[in-house]
Enzyme design. Sequence first.
Site, PDB file in Angstrom:
ATOM      1  N   ASN A  41      64.432 124.898 117.679  1.00 20.33           N
ATOM      2  CA  ASN A  41      65.529 125.341 116.812  1.00 20.33           C
ATOM      3  C   ASN A  41      66.037 124.249 115.881  1.00 20.33           C
ATOM      4  OD1 ASN A  41      66.274 128.190 117.914  1.00 20.33           O
ATOM      5  ND2 ASN A  41      66.077 126.925 119.742  1.00 20.33           N
TER       6      ASN A  41
ATOM      7  N   HIS B 108      71.011 129.416 118.393  1.00 19.71           N
ATOM      8  CA  HIS B 108      69.816 128.804 118.993  1.00 19.71           C
ATOM      9  C   HIS B 108      68.825 129.895 119.403  1.00 19.71           C
ATOM     10  CE1 HIS B 108      69.621 124.516 119.193  1.00 19.71           C
ATOM     11  NE2 HIS B 108      68.888 124.513 120.299  1.00 19.71           N
TER      12      HIS B 108
ATOM     13  N   TYR C 123      76.424 113.682 113.759  1.00 19.16           N
ATOM     14  CA  TYR C 123      75.771 114.999 113.659  1.00 19.16           C
ATOM     15  C   TYR C 123      76.128 115.860 114.858  1.00 19.16           C
ATOM     16  CZ  TYR C 123      71.657 118.180 113.954  1.00 19.16           C
ATOM     17  OH  TYR C 123      70.810 119.256 114.070  1.00 19.16           O
TER      18      TYR C 123
END
Length: 349
Positions: free
Chosen positions: A203, A197, A239
């Site tokens: 990001n 990140h 995810y």
Amino acid sequence: MIPSNAIQITPEILSLIAGIDEFKGAWRALGTLAPDRLSALRRVATIESIGSSTRIEGSRLSDRDVERLLSKLQIKSFATRDEQEVAGYAEIMELVFSSWQDITLTENHIKQLHRDLLAYSEKDAWHRGNYKTSTNSVVAFDEDGKQLGVVFATATPFDTPALMTELITWFNDESDSARFHPLLLIGIWVVVFLEIHPFQDGNGRLSRVLTTLLLLQAGYAYVPYSSLESIIEQSKEAYYLALRQTQGTIRSNAPNWQPWLNFFLRALAEQVRRLNRKVEREKLVLASLPELSLQIVEFVREHGRITMGDAIRLTGSNRNTLKQHLRALVEQRHLDQHGAGRGVWYELR
């Protein structure tokens, strides 16, 4: 950075890669779609990608809102943070689509892409194009843009520059050596990038832009015509779970790449499946639809939806004739109908 025996190649991973690569080869051989059809496919996919990628990060703009905003992108004036983020994402996507061959994977290029991504975000002017200076964490949002909580901790600002240098060097060296399949390299690169990140904000969006860039550079030329971001948005729980399961192990002696690679490759396979379905529908449409129905379908493909008023203005036909064509397109599964009465509208199935 990653030992050669750390990536477990399961039968599912082999099967997913084989299917994706089969479509990659078939796409190169596709000469049946006219340029205007391809352009319309890409426009719809781009709108979906911009809308989905910004909503994953908390934006509340619909695809319809994104489409309207893109039509006035040249004014360079955006009232809200959501609009500013959409404008930046739209421009960086166009840059990647048009110039992917010239954007090598270096820290300078990644920083430039981050700067361009946040070009219109007033709140982010102080840090765009520079690595983070304070600790940040990955945060999940619900469909209303409300923060759900921290998904995982990230690298410290002190460690970030060295970790980014290491990651980019590893990827470029492994790409040159061709020891691993490109899809495995891209998948691992993205998950490590997100674990680091490196920037204060942006990001997640940048990771999806870079995924598109690396896929194009690896020869997956169909990517602009089917939205990977919309698949991720529709699978947000999976995810974040896959990210959390893999990223918690990255700095250990035995990183577990499986959860993320499975999610990543399944998403790419779904991207292929959706595009293949669109291509088959295109061929069917060209072969079988009456001219008036074809006009309607082309309008929907270009604009995302159509109303009766749109259809009348577009074709000049009377309402009853258009009702018949729209009904037939719904029955033939080319269009989906939404709403009722005067509020009815149609989109591609």
